[in-house]
Scaffold this active site. Structure first.
Site, short mmCIF file in Angstrom:
data_model
loop_
_atom_site.label_atom_id
_atom_site.label_comp_id
_atom_site.label_asym_id
_atom_site.label_seq_id
_atom_site.Cartn_x
_atom_site.Cartn_y
_atom_site.Cartn_z
N CYS A 58 0.83 -1.30 0.04
CA CYS A 58 -0.01 -0.16 0.20
C CYS A 58 0.69 1.34 0.01
O CYS A 58 1.49 1.49 1.04
CB CYS A 58 -0.73 0.13 1.28
SG CYS A 58 -1.85 1.44 1.60
N CYS A 61 0.29 3.57 2.83
CA CYS A 61 0.94 3.01 4.16
C CYS A 61 2.11 3.45 4.17
O CYS A 61 2.86 3.87 5.05
CB CYS A 61 0.54 1.69 4.10
SG CYS A 61 -1.26 1.25 4.13
#
Length: 139
Positions: A58, A61
């Site tokens: 991600c 993230c």
């Protein structure tokens, strides 16, 4: 701000799994047992837990991870945990994670706040609000 929708299958690239998600005072949770152990420790020590549910693939993230580590160093009175949603899929499902990163703020094991997405100002704001609620005399 950015968030990634949960991905149902792993692409098999575990080579650098979670390297950038731990550091500072952030502890990487790899088992349900270690999660329960850390929550019990936080409860015993009277600490609020900030749990980051994220994924290695991600982008948002990865973007917020260094900031999360920085916050962990600035606020040692809180316990910072990171859970990889792909590594602990079933466990993450019990928390109803629909996008990553998702941050939970827990007191005595109970959710007191939540933030979905890599929103640095909002994460900092929620953290300060929680710290203020714990220490109303300190500013």
């Amino acid at each position: 701000m950015g968030s990634c929708l949960a991905k149902s299958t792993s692409d098999g690239d575990d080579s650098d799994h979670n390297v950038e998600f731990a550091g500072g005072n952030v502890q990487l949770i790899t088992t349900k047992e270690s999660w329960e152990q850390k929550l019990a420790e936080a409860k015993r020590d009277g600490k609020i837990v900030v749990a980051n549910f994220s994924a290695a693939w991600c982008g948002p993230c990865k973007m917020i991870a260094p900031f999360y580590v920085e916050l962990s160093e600035k606020h040692p009175s809180l316990m910072f945990l990171t859970v990889d949603v792909d590594e602990l899929t079933e466990f993450s499902t019990t928390w109803d994670i629909k996008a990553t990163p998702t941050f939970f703020f827990l007191k005595d094991g109970q959710q007191v706040d939540k933030l979905v997405g890599a929103n640095k100002p909002e994460l900092q704001k929620k953290m300060i609000a929680i710290l203020d609620s714990e220490n109303p005399c300190e500013t």
